[in-house]
Design a protein around this motif. Structure first.
Motif, PDB file in Angstrom:
ATOM      1  N   VAL A 191      -1.794  -6.508   1.405  1.00  0.00           N
ATOM      2  CA  VAL A 191      -1.698  -5.802   2.438  1.00  0.00           C
ATOM      3  C   VAL A 191      -0.090  -5.716   3.181  1.00  0.00           C
ATOM      4  O   VAL A 191       0.125  -6.756   3.819  1.00  0.00           O
ATOM      5  N   GLY A 192       0.519  -4.799   2.833  1.00  0.00           N
ATOM      6  CA  GLY A 192       1.866  -4.859   3.170  1.00  0.00           C
ATOM      7  C   GLY A 192       2.992  -5.766   2.637  1.00  0.00           C
ATOM      8  O   GLY A 192       3.977  -5.902   3.156  1.00  0.00           O
ATOM      9  N   MET A 193       2.515  -6.350   1.755  1.00  0.00           N
ATOM     10  CA  MET A 193       3.430  -7.223   0.726  1.00  0.00           C
ATOM     11  C   MET A 193       2.811  -7.315  -0.709  1.00  0.00           C
ATOM     12  O   MET A 193       1.650  -6.751  -0.866  1.00  0.00           O
ATOM     13  N   ALA A 194       3.534  -7.757  -1.401  1.00  0.00           N
ATOM     14  CA  ALA A 194       3.145  -7.731  -3.062  1.00  0.00           C
ATOM     15  C   ALA A 194       4.026  -8.788  -3.429  1.00  0.00           C
ATOM     16  O   ALA A 194       5.030  -9.616  -2.978  1.00  0.00           O
ATOM     17  N   THR A 195       3.654  -9.271  -4.586  1.00  0.00           N
ATOM     18  CA  THR A 195       4.438 -10.322  -5.649  1.00  0.00           C
ATOM     19  C   THR A 195       4.483  -9.936  -6.860  1.00  0.00           C
ATOM     20  O   THR A 195       3.599  -8.967  -7.495  1.00  0.00           O
ATOM     21  N   ARG A 225      -7.574  -1.791  19.767  1.00  0.00           N
ATOM     22  CA  ARG A 225      -7.768  -3.272  19.535  1.00  0.00           C
ATOM     23  C   ARG A 225      -8.857  -3.663  18.502  1.00  0.00           C
ATOM     24  O   ARG A 225      -8.681  -4.543  17.603  1.00  0.00           O
ATOM     25  N   ALA A 226     -10.078  -2.765  18.701  1.00  0.00           N
ATOM     26  CA  ALA A 226     -11.249  -3.193  17.749  1.00  0.00           C
ATOM     27  C   ALA A 226     -10.845  -2.783  16.147  1.00  0.00           C
ATOM     28  O   ALA A 226     -11.043  -3.632  15.227  1.00  0.00           O
ATOM     29  N   TYR A 241      -8.639  -4.980  10.971  1.00  0.00           N
ATOM     30  CA  TYR A 241      -7.641  -4.697   9.777  1.00  0.00           C
ATOM     31  C   TYR A 241      -6.781  -6.047   9.692  1.00  0.00           C
ATOM     32  O   TYR A 241      -6.811  -6.572   8.567  1.00  0.00           O
ATOM     33  N   LEU A 242      -6.550  -6.746  10.559  1.00  0.00           N
ATOM     34  CA  LEU A 242      -5.925  -7.919  10.595  1.00  0.00           C
ATOM     35  C   LEU A 242      -6.524  -8.824   9.949  1.00  0.00           C
ATOM     36  O   LEU A 242      -6.376  -9.663   8.869  1.00  0.00           O
ATOM     37  N   ALA A 246      -6.562  -7.908   6.207  1.00  0.00           N
ATOM     38  CA  ALA A 246      -5.274  -8.215   5.777  1.00  0.00           C
ATOM     39  C   ALA A 246      -4.986  -9.712   5.316  1.00  0.00           C
ATOM     40  O   ALA A 246      -4.635 -10.031   4.337  1.00  0.00           O
ATOM     41  N   LEU A 247      -5.493 -10.370   6.296  1.00  0.00           N
ATOM     42  CA  LEU A 247      -5.267 -11.992   6.285  1.00  0.00           C
ATOM     43  C   LEU A 247      -6.252 -12.255   4.883  1.00  0.00           C
ATOM     44  O   LEU A 247      -5.665 -13.236   4.060  1.00  0.00           O
ATOM     45  N   SER A 248      -7.336 -11.871   4.795  1.00  0.00           N
ATOM     46  CA  SER A 248      -8.074 -12.160   3.756  1.00  0.00           C
ATOM     47  C   SER A 248      -7.725 -11.970   2.497  1.00  0.00           C
ATOM     48  O   SER A 248      -7.563 -12.521   1.456  1.00  0.00           O
TER      49      SER A 248
END
Length: 745
Positions: free
Chosen positions: A182-186, A21-22, A27-28, A31-33
């Motif tokens: 993170v996990g996606m690109a454009t 969880r830590a 990491y989440l 990733a969001l940032s």
């Protein structure tokens, strides 16, 4: 400080949580940032935070397109200190890219100095360059000071910054964007603004328009470096419908006639994001490795414009054939992948279609229109309130002057006596004496009437959706006029064409046919000497090396090489090194393992059949056409394991095969007993109690079996009944006079 409040007495608190969880939570957060504040652009203004902050900082510095330039170091420094607390080099690199007309379709920064070039050279340091905004950037900021967008606190709370820019044109598609989150690109290609505006206008008229219809207005990307898109229309439509796809992009070239039947190809536009210097290096490598034998030379004659000259090896070559070959072997043709992954409303990442992206922009423009209208309405209400006070003051001018001259608190008295508001009273007190002239009253009434009319119009606009879209359409038409034919670079640069695939021409047909002599040493050094030389003449080799293979060939021939590991390799005779030196190791040309010896090297003869056999005495017949390898890694044909190796490769000439083993026993059997295979271990050719196969030969039994004795004489045996048998038999001792090394040659 009391003892109970002493921080040193506070016991540290340990928070226990599962490691999964830590790590997951942290990491989440990262990733969001990355997704929201760094990598993905906003669908409304098409900008990432760093670009938006750069433009806002330049706007605060008043770096208008008609004003002066300012050092790039100052711009990146202000951006970093006030809004973007990251490395100044990252900020400067992002700003420099906005100024590169070969990277950005509509540059947002006007750079002065070295901002890099299409060759891939980096910009000069920020202390040497200067910049200001372009006319296009000002269009992105239009109405920013009219409460058109939301502002938020900057990173330290001292200032505020816009969450999005007003953007009078669809910048996301106009300039494109690229980023890895993170996990996606454009990856969004640039487009033509005029075509995008036409699509927006159609979408306003027909809100339920399909993506297929919008492609009629936006036929495809419009890259700043031009080029030619050769992707079929149905693929383009599907890419814009799903938000994912790719476009084949080719260079643009012309064929220049040099007279006397000679010509050269001049490339004037190269594909997007291809560095010219690396393209030239790749073309030079193609020539050096003789991958395209019909290409003779390449020169870079570029100045302000791109001019790459390609010279053919022969004037008899067809230009289209040469270019079609280069498309496959260089970056003169690339495939640009599109992935329209953007932030909807600055929050939600989503892969959008063309319609969804344009709709996001139009909805944003409507929000901007309503907010600017509300802002203007508040300004008008304030001004009308002031004007009403001015008119009262003019109607009672003598009394107003008397109050101001003699009263201790004139504002309170005026408010009580004339029913003025605090704003009106304050405005009257701040009025200049020159405003008391007679004509001013008429001008005030005229202004009052005009503002009242404008106010009614704004109320009507804000209450009618049809009027709002009509106003947005009017603004878009004005934008189209600004970025249209009269705007520098407004015309479409990338053209469309059908990919006319020229029929593949074999390499042999591209090569000038010339006689050569192929020489390969025992250590595997190979060369091609001009002409058909005397094979018995003495040649030079490295110390400790000597001759192994020498035969006459032509430059159009293909050579086959069999390694002891059972792999066949294919080489073009035209690609062999010249015969002036000692040649080059064959292992640099093909991926032959160092521990594998060369079993045989010979000219490929189409439709011929070969007998391949291993030292264990296993073998089979394989069509020679099937051993051709398309890559330098070769093609596995004869499977061998352990200490077993390939030792025999000979053409099937005749109706019988003779084999001889290490035990000096020989066997003759019919060729028909051998299976024809493409790959495998094969079948047993001759049975051995000890040792293995030494050599084999194919022949016509009617002509007899021939070999060379130790003295070099040719001997022929026609009576072979004693050795004739079935495949896999043990055989009998070889005839008298057969070489003791158990080799036919």
């Amino acid at each position: 400080m009391s003892k109970e409040n002493d921080p040193s007495d506070i016991e540290p608190v340990e928070i226990a949580e599962p490691l999964r969880r830590a790590i997951g939570d942290r990491y989440l957060t990262y990733a969001l940032s990355t997704i929201m504040h760094r990598a993905l652009p906003d669908a409304r203004d098409g900008l990432k935070p760093v670009h938006r902050r750069i433009l806002y900082a330049m706007n605060r510095l008043r770096l208008n397109s008609t004003g002066g330039y300012l050092k790039s170091a100052k711009i990146s420094g202000d951006t970093m200190g006030d809004f973007h607390p990251h490395g100044d080099m990252a900020i400067y690199d992002a700003m420099a890219r906005l100024a590169q007309d070969f990277n950005v379709r509509y540059p947002l920064v006007d750079g002065q100095g070295n901002f890099g070039n299409i060759d891939g050279d980096n910009p000069a340091a920020s202390r040497y360059t200067e910049a200001r905004m372009t006319f296009v950037a000002e269009a992105m900021l239009e109405g920013l000071n009219e409460n058109s967008v939301d502002f938020r606190d900057n990173y330290d709370g001292r200032l505020t910054e816009p969450t999005v820019l007003p953007a009078t044109f669809p910048n996301l598609l106009a300039n494109g964007s690229t980023g890895i989150a993170v996990g996606m690109a454009t990856n969004i290609p640039p487009h033509n603004v005029v075509e995008l505006v036409d699509a927006c206008l159609h979408l306003i008229k027909t809100p339920d328009a399909r993506d297929e219809t919008l492609v009629n207005f936006v036929p495809g990307p419009d890259f700043p470096t031009g080029g030619i898109i050769v992707e079929p229309r149905e693929n383009i439509v599907e890419a814009y419908r799903t938000g994912r796809g790719s476009f084949r992009l080719r260079c643009k070239y012309e064929v220049e006639d040099l007279g006397r039947g000679t010509w050269q190809i001049v490339v004037t536009e190269i594909p997007y994001q291809v560095q010219k210097s690396k393209l030239i290096e790749k073309l030079a490598e193609v020539i050096q490795l003789k991958k395209v034998p019909i290409l003779g030379d390449v020169r870079d004659e570029s100045a302000e414009d791109v001019r790459i000259v390609l010279e053919p090896k022969s004037k008899n070559v067809i230009p289209e054939v040469l270019m079609n070959t280069l498309y496959r072997n260089s970056d003169l043709e690339v495939r640009f992948s599109m992935n329209m992954n953007v932030l909807i409303d600055g929050l939600t990442p989503k892969v959008c279609s063309l319609k969804e992206v344009l709709r996001a922009f139009l909805d944003h423009r409507r929000d901007v229109l309503l907010r600017r209208s509300q802002y203007r309405l508040e300004q008008i209400d304030h001004r009308l309130e002031v004007l009403a006070g001015y008119i009262i003051a003019f109607l009672n001018l003598d009394r107003i002057i008397e109050i101001i001259r003699f009263e201790d608190h004139p504002r309170a008295v005026m408010m009580q006596e004339f029913g003025l508001t605090e704003v009106q009273a304050e405005a009257i007190l701040n009025m200049r004496l020159r405003s008391l002239r007679k004509l001013e009253e008429l001008e005030l009434k005229k202004e009052n009437d005009a503002l009242t009319l404008e106010r009614a119009g704004l109320f009507e606009l804000m209450g009618s959706e049809d009027l709002q879209w009509s106003k947005i359409s009017e603004q878009l038409r004005e934008t189209k006029k600004k970025f249209g034919k009269n705007f520098e670079g407004g015309a479409r640069r990338t053209q469309f064409a059908e990919a006319l695939e020229v029929e593949d021409v074999p390499i042999e047909a591209m090569i000038e046919r010339e006689p050569i002599t192929v020489v390969c040493s025992k250590m595997g050094w190979i060369r091609a000497m001009s002409g058909h030389i005397d094979l018995t003449r003495e040649l030079k080799f490295k110390d400790g090396d000597g001759p192994r293979f020498a035969f006459h060939a032509e430059t159009t021939d293909r050579l086959l090489l069999l390694g002891a590991n059972g792999r066949f390799f294919t080489m073009g005779a035209s690609t062999l090194p010249g015969g002036r030196g000692m040649g080059e190791p064959v292992r640099l040309m093909v991926d032959l393992a160092n521990e594998s010896e060369i079993v045989d090297l010979f000219i490929h003869v189409p439709n011929r059949k070969l007998l391949v056999a291993s030292s264990a005495g296993d073998g089979f017949v394989v069509p020679e056409n099937e051993v051709i390898a398309q890559t330098r890694s070769g093609k596995q044909v004869l499977n061998v394991r352990g200490d077993v190796s390939a030792i025999v490769c000979l053409p099937i000439i005749g109706d019988h095969v003779a084999t001889v083993g290490d035990n000096h026993k020989m066997l003759v059997f019919a060729v028909d007993e051998l299976p024809e295979m493409g790959r495998g271990k094969g079948v047993r050719l001759q049975k051995f109690k000890d040792g293995g196969l030494s050599d084999a030969r194919a022949f016509n039994i009617a002509d007899g079996l021939t070999w060379h004795d130790p003295a070099g004489r040719t001997r022929t045996v026609t009576e072979l009944a004693d050795w004739l048998g079935k495949r896999a038999a043990t055989g009998r001792m070889a005839p008298r006079g057969f070489p003791h090394d158990n080799k036919f040659t």
